[in-house]
Motif scaffolding. Structure first.
Motif, short mmCIF file in Angstrom:
data_model
loop_
_atom_site.label_atom_id
_atom_site.label_comp_id
_atom_site.label_asym_id
_atom_site.label_seq_id
_atom_site.Cartn_x
_atom_site.Cartn_y
_atom_site.Cartn_z
N ASP A 67 2.10 44.26 -17.19
CA ASP A 67 3.53 44.13 -17.50
C ASP A 67 3.69 43.20 -18.70
N LEU A 68 4.39 43.66 -19.73
CA LEU A 68 4.58 42.88 -20.95
C LEU A 68 6.05 42.53 -21.16
N TRP A 69 6.28 41.31 -21.65
CA TRP A 69 7.61 40.86 -22.09
C TRP A 69 7.55 40.57 -23.59
N SER A 70 8.60 40.96 -24.31
CA SER A 70 8.57 40.77 -25.76
C SER A 70 9.82 40.09 -26.31
N ASN A 71 10.71 39.62 -25.44
CA ASN A 71 11.99 39.07 -25.91
C ASN A 71 11.78 37.85 -26.80
N ARG A 75 7.19 33.16 -27.02
CA ARG A 75 6.29 33.53 -28.12
C ARG A 75 5.31 34.61 -27.66
N SER A 76 4.86 35.38 -28.60
CA SER A 76 3.85 36.42 -28.39
C SER A 76 4.29 37.45 -27.36
N TRP A 77 3.33 38.24 -26.88
CA TRP A 77 3.57 39.24 -25.85
C TRP A 77 3.15 38.61 -24.52
N ARG A 78 4.10 38.33 -23.65
CA ARG A 78 3.79 37.66 -22.40
C ARG A 78 3.42 38.65 -21.31
N SER A 80 3.37 39.04 -17.39
CA SER A 80 3.89 38.44 -16.18
C SER A 80 4.73 39.47 -15.45
N HIS A 81 4.85 39.31 -14.14
CA HIS A 81 5.70 40.23 -13.38
C HIS A 81 7.17 39.87 -13.52
N SER A 82 7.49 38.59 -13.37
CA SER A 82 8.91 38.22 -13.29
C SER A 82 9.30 37.06 -14.19
N ASN A 83 8.37 36.46 -14.90
CA ASN A 83 8.70 35.35 -15.80
C ASN A 83 8.76 35.87 -17.23
N PRO A 84 9.97 36.00 -17.79
CA PRO A 84 10.07 36.53 -19.16
C PRO A 84 9.71 35.53 -20.24
N LEU A 85 9.49 34.27 -19.87
CA LEU A 85 9.28 33.22 -20.85
C LEU A 85 7.83 32.77 -20.97
N GLY A 86 7.02 33.07 -19.95
CA GLY A 86 5.65 32.58 -19.96
C GLY A 86 4.68 33.59 -19.36
N ASN A 87 3.43 33.20 -19.29
CA ASN A 87 2.37 34.06 -18.79
C ASN A 87 1.97 33.65 -17.37
N ASN A 88 1.79 34.65 -16.52
CA ASN A 88 1.31 34.42 -15.16
C ASN A 88 0.42 35.60 -14.81
N ASN A 89 -0.88 35.44 -15.04
CA ASN A 89 -1.79 36.58 -14.90
C ASN A 89 -3.23 36.10 -14.78
N ASN A 90 -4.14 37.04 -14.63
CA ASN A 90 -5.55 36.72 -14.45
C ASN A 90 -6.38 36.90 -15.73
#
Length: 344
Positions: A67-71, A75-78, A80-90
């Motif tokens: 899952d990618l966020w780009s808003n 910064r960058s392509w995050r 995460s499942h539900s955090n649009p502002l940061g990274n939460n992944n493996n």
């Protein structure tokens, strides 16, 4: 053959799966990418499923989802499942294979791609892996995270390990023409390759102010690259998202975009409810991704069904012309490795 299957065929389907996939260590089934059915894992970047993304790659699954966020709020392509502002992944951003499972996690998309490259280098000739990318809030071209930047980043990290629309379309005008003329390559010919699928995200699809979704934006990008003779720069296949009867590409107002879609992605239970002719996809060699495979009646556990139940469901969806059956079956690596004939 349409998508409506009798429950009484499930036992036979399970037997067919086990007969074709064979025991551990058996030779791969000699099928093409378009005439086979394999298994994927939903949200494979989740640390509760796999401590590291390398573990997801080691699982044997044919499809792994990110899952990618780009808003512009981050910064960058995050990732995460539900955090649009940061990274939460493996993902850990390994620079080489020896760094896999050694670094801090919660990296951005570039870090996930670095892990893919490090794992790829350590496993030459690995099975083809489809990376399903949900663009949670769509592209952000004004913020420097549009289709061209996506392609540039993927190519920078993975180079010729990517099999993209330019490879499929070589010698043909569009992907549709290519697959209907010759289909997809043999699975053996895609050894050592990654493919990327793009779908609109849940936030994007529910945003009334977003008038340009991922599918249309990337398909337009492909069409424009082809017109410039630069299709080889592309890296991903946009998917028509959502199960629907007939030709779902008719939703696109511009007919010129429709031939750029040869991947379709939607709910398995909807595909199998009797209203959709799923053989339509198979005869045209389109890839058909059926999600939430466990929810097809009779419903089975979405994470830990028995191996027999999961194999039976894979066989059922294969008979209904799925190219991929996806669920959260990460505890069942023997199922994730399964490859069977499509439509059999």
């Amino acid at each position: 053959m349409n998508g409506k299957r009798c429950v009484g065929t499930v036992a036979a389907a399970a037997a067919a799966v086990m007969a074709v996939s064979g025991p551990a260590g058996a030779q791969p089934v000699p099928l093409t990418y378009g005439t086979s059915t394999s298994v994927g894992v939903h949200n494979a970047y989740d640390k509760e499923k796999y401590p590291y993304f390398a573990d997801a790659l080691d699982s044997g699954a044919a499809l792994l989802e990110l899952d990618l966020w780009s808003n512009g709020l981050g910064r960058s392509w995050r990732v995460s499942h539900s955090n649009p502002l940061g990274n939460n992944n493996n993902c850990e951003g390994a620079a080489k294979a020896s760094e896999l499972r050694t670094k801090d996690r919660n990296e951005d998309f570039a870090g996930c791609l670095a892990d893919l490259r490090a794992w790829h280098d350590a496993h030459p000739g690995h099975r083809p892996v489809l990376l399903k990318v949900e663009m949670k809030d769509g592209f952000n071209a004004k913020g420097g995270r549009g289709p061209a930047e996506f392609d540039a980043l993927v190519r920078q990290k993975l180079g010729d390990a990517v099999y993209g629309p330019g490879d499929l379309t070589a010698g043909h005008a569009t992907p549709d023409e290519a697959v209907r003329a010759g289909g997809w390559p043999a699975r053996a010919d895609l050894a050592g390759k990654f493919l990327f699928e793009l779908i609109p995200g849940t936030v994007e699809e529910s945003n009334p102010f977003d008038k340009l979704w991922t599918d249309v934006e990337y398909a337009t990008h492909l069409k424009n690259l082809a017109a410039q003779g630069k299709l080889a720069q592309s890296t991903a296949f946009p998917a028509v998202h959502g199960a629907a009867p007939g030709d779902p590409r008719e939703r696109y107002a511009d007919p010129a975009l429709r031939p750029w879609f040869v991947v379709f992605d939607g709910d398995a239970a909807t595909y199998l409810n009797g209203s959709i002719d799923t053989a339509w996809y198979d005869t045209r060699h389109y890839l058909l991704i059926m999600t939430d495979a466990h929810n097809v009646p009779p419903v089975i556990d979405g994470t830990r069904p028995t191996e027999a139940q999961a194999l039976a469901r894979v066989g059922q969806l294969a008979a209904a012309h799925a190219s991929f059956a996806t669920a959260d079956w990460y505890p069942l690596p023997s199922v994730l490795k399964t490859v069977v004939p499509r439509g059999a």
